[in-house]
Design a protein around this motif. Structure first.
Motif, mmCIF file in Angstrom:
data_model
loop_
_atom_site.group_PDB
_atom_site.id
_atom_site.type_symbol
_atom_site.label_atom_id
_atom_site.label_comp_id
_atom_site.label_asym_id
_atom_site.label_seq_id
_atom_site.Cartn_x
_atom_site.Cartn_y
_atom_site.Cartn_z
ATOM 1 N N CYS A 193 30.150 63.009 11.970
ATOM 2 C CA CYS A 193 30.309 62.037 10.883
ATOM 3 C C CYS A 193 29.699 62.564 9.585
ATOM 4 C CB CYS A 193 29.659 60.702 11.264
ATOM 5 S SG CYS A 193 30.562 59.757 12.502
ATOM 6 N N ASN A 194 28.523 63.164 9.678
ATOM 7 C CA ASN A 194 27.880 63.722 8.492
ATOM 8 C C ASN A 194 28.714 64.845 7.883
ATOM 9 O OD1 ASN A 194 25.697 61.996 8.689
ATOM 10 N ND2 ASN A 194 24.443 63.438 9.861
ATOM 11 N N GLU A 195 29.306 65.668 8.733
ATOM 12 C CA GLU A 195 30.129 66.776 8.239
ATOM 13 C C GLU A 195 31.348 66.248 7.470
ATOM 14 O OE1 GLU A 195 32.502 70.723 9.956
ATOM 15 O OE2 GLU A 195 31.191 69.555 11.288
ATOM 16 N N TYR A 253 28.229 55.275 7.720
ATOM 17 C CA TYR A 253 27.648 54.078 8.332
ATOM 18 C C TYR A 253 27.179 54.335 9.764
ATOM 19 C CZ TYR A 253 27.338 49.361 10.299
ATOM 20 O OH TYR A 253 26.912 48.223 10.928
ATOM 21 N N PHE A 254 27.724 55.354 10.417
ATOM 22 C CA PHE A 254 27.378 55.592 11.821
ATOM 23 C C PHE A 254 25.872 55.813 11.998
ATOM 24 C CE2 PHE A 254 26.856 58.174 15.658
ATOM 25 C CZ PHE A 254 27.509 57.367 16.581
ATOM 26 N N GLU A 280 25.629 63.898 18.710
ATOM 27 C CA GLU A 280 26.781 64.770 18.446
ATOM 28 C C GLU A 280 27.770 64.093 17.497
ATOM 29 O OE1 GLU A 280 28.626 65.984 22.058
ATOM 30 O OE2 GLU A 280 26.772 66.818 22.925
ATOM 31 N N ILE A 281 28.004 62.818 17.736
ATOM 32 C CA ILE A 281 28.919 62.068 16.861
ATOM 33 C C ILE A 281 28.340 61.983 15.450
ATOM 34 C CG2 ILE A 281 29.947 59.802 16.434
ATOM 35 C CD1 ILE A 281 30.041 59.410 19.483
ATOM 36 N N LYS A 282 27.042 61.780 15.373
ATOM 37 C CA LYS A 282 26.391 61.689 14.061
ATOM 38 C C LYS A 282 26.586 62.971 13.260
ATOM 39 C CE LYS A 282 22.272 59.866 14.001
ATOM 40 N NZ LYS A 282 20.788 59.708 14.045
#
Length: 500
Positions: free
Chosen positions: A446-448, A380-381, A441-443
């Protein structure tokens, strides 16, 4: 709408007479409903000044479209009813189901054995008899006998009410599924499917879903299975001696041999049940990679930082709104900018807090179990931050507008000497690139994580139920919580067909 309730609590009435009273009552209700519907139609026609010709056209159209002709007047004559309605047998089954629900709900551990071999407490049929005494008093036996004849043609040679007993054991659960749209609050546990060619059902019970907890198997084992195994072994040994006793007739030896096979089968079933219960009670760790915990641990402080930065920038925006002329504010940003921010700001900050919780949970490694919904925060991020395009509704979109204050910057920092709204615009513009870089960077993190975890909610919910040993989570619903029982064949096959 006043209709006198039927006299269904008359202890002297037979079941058939009660069925007639119910049919009369239903007919009175239907008659009254039809009368009220006709009155409502008349009121509407008069209110909208619809003439007779137009009324007939409307009613004719309804008849064509619904296959029910409102111009036809049903015949309701409750006083002429002399036999129970067509749903009489279903009403009887509803009565038995209602009483069973009451019995199981009021049971001290929410477990009610079904068979007549249970020795720790009375089986369901005995409790049904007790409830009938409470309802019908001295007429309880006669009422149950009537119901028994309606439910089947078995004769009471080996015990009273054989058809009622048979229905409770073999048909009640299926009926409960149908009446509750395949979401049972009574669960039927059985050992019968655990061995091939079972001679009898070793153990069967109903359990109350609302009382279901992680201790269900411990209670079944200590209160029911162990005493039952002791009794079965004793009876098996007796049958073993009798089947080879030359002093007995051939028929008696054959009956003993059959009993021996039944007790052997029952004991084998219970052993298999205990093995399945042990397996379900053991930890089933989801087998997540240690890399996930590492990524989640690294990600959490970044999310905390991003949330605090977002909250601070929104506070700066609020201060700017106070200082800036409204028309000037709209000219600088857009007429809808502030409205869009205010519509989304609470969701932005709440979602970031939830993401922090998800990062914390997944950073703990295999234990404790992670709530299934927390996974959804990672994919969702991407939607949460959106893009820097002015048409986005994600957090990033504010940077498109904040970057308009770049004219107040020197080398990316607010110019010295700025005051008031110019200083605020400069502060908002100065943080734009830093916010986007941190968000990207957060994205990536989150994807990982989202790629490394199962995306199917049901799979994650099942892992949560089984992670530390079977522990039902009611908010996940009946299907998720009963699935482990079905996978271990502890419930009837109909569960796989209807519930799952």
């Amino acid at each position: 709408m006043s209709i006198t309730n039927p006299e269904l609590n008359d202890r002297d009435k037979t079941i058939s007479e009660l069925g007639i009273s119910a049919a009369k009552y239903e007919s009175k209700i239907k008659k009254k409903i039809h009368e009220k519907a006709s009155q409502i139609d008349e009121i509407l026609f008069e209110h909208f000044e619809i003439n007779e010709e137009r009324r007939d056209e409307i009613l004719r159209e309804i008849a064509i479209r619904t296959n029910e002709d409102p111009r036809e007047v049903p015949s309701y004559n409750p006083d002429a009813i002399t036999e129970p309605g067509e749903d009489f047998e279903e009403l009887i089954k509803d009565l038995l189901l209602h009483i069973t629900l009451k019995i199981v709900r009021e049971d001290d551990d929410g477990i009610v054995p079904l068979g007549d071999r249970e020795i720790s407490e009375d089986p369901l049929i005995t409790r049904i008899e007790e409830e009938f005494v409470q309802i019908f008093g001295e007429g309880a036996e006669d009422r149950l006998a009537e119901i028994d004849q309606i439910l089947g043609d078995k004769q009471p040679d080996a015990g009273a009410y054989p058809n009622v007993g048979n229905w409770l054991i073999n048909d009640l659960f299926d009926y409960h599924l149908r009446r509750f749209n395949n979401r049972p609050i009574l669960w039927r546990l059985t050992t019968e499917r655990l061995v091939s060619d079972p001679a009898v059902e070793g153990f069967g019970c109903l359990i109350d879903y609302h009382q279901l907890d992680s201790g269900i198997f411990d209670r079944i084992e200590s209160r029911y299975l162990e005493p039952l195994k002791t009794e079965y072994r004793k009876q098996r040994n007796v049958a073993d001696q009798r089947r080879t006793d030359s002093n007995l007739t051939t028929t008696e030896q054959a009956e003993a041999a059959e009993s021996y096979e039944q007790y052997e089968s029952a004991l084998a079933q219970i052993n298999e049940f205990q093995e399945a219960a042990l397996e379900l009670g053991s930890s089933h760790l989801p087998g997540r990679s240690e890399d996930i915990a590492s990524v989640a641990a690294k990600l959490k402080p970044q999310v905390v930082k991003f949330r605090k930065r977002t909250a601070n920038r929104l506070e700066t925006l609020d201060e700017l709104v106070k200082q800036m002329d409204p028309d000037e504010f709209e000219d600088h940003f857009s007429p809808t900018f502030l409205e869009r921010v205010n519509e989304n700001r609470e969701e932005w900050l709440d979602a970031l807090r939830d993401l922090e919780t998800a990062c914390e949970a997944y950073s703990q490694g295999q234990e404790p179990p992670v709530e299934a919904h927390l996974y959804d925060l990672f994919p969702y991020f991407d939607d949460l931050v959106g893009s820097t395009h002015y048409g986005s509704n994600g957090i990033f979109f504010i940077n498109y507008y904040f970057s308009k204050g770049e004219k107040f910057l020197d080398a990316g920092e607010p110019r010295e000497g700025l005051e008031g709204q110019a200083r605020l615009l400069a502060e908002l513009a100065a943080e734009t690139n830093k916010d986007v870089e941190l968000g990207e960077e957060i994205k990536e993190g989150c994807n990982e994580i989202s790629k490394a975890l199962p995306s199917d909610w049901e799979e994650r919910a099942s892992q949560e139920v089984l992670s530390s040993g079977y522990s039902p989570i009611k908010k996940h619903g009946v299907m998720i919580n009963i699935q482990p029982f079905a996978e271990h064949r502890l419930v009837p096959e109909v569960v796989e067909d209807k519930v799952l």
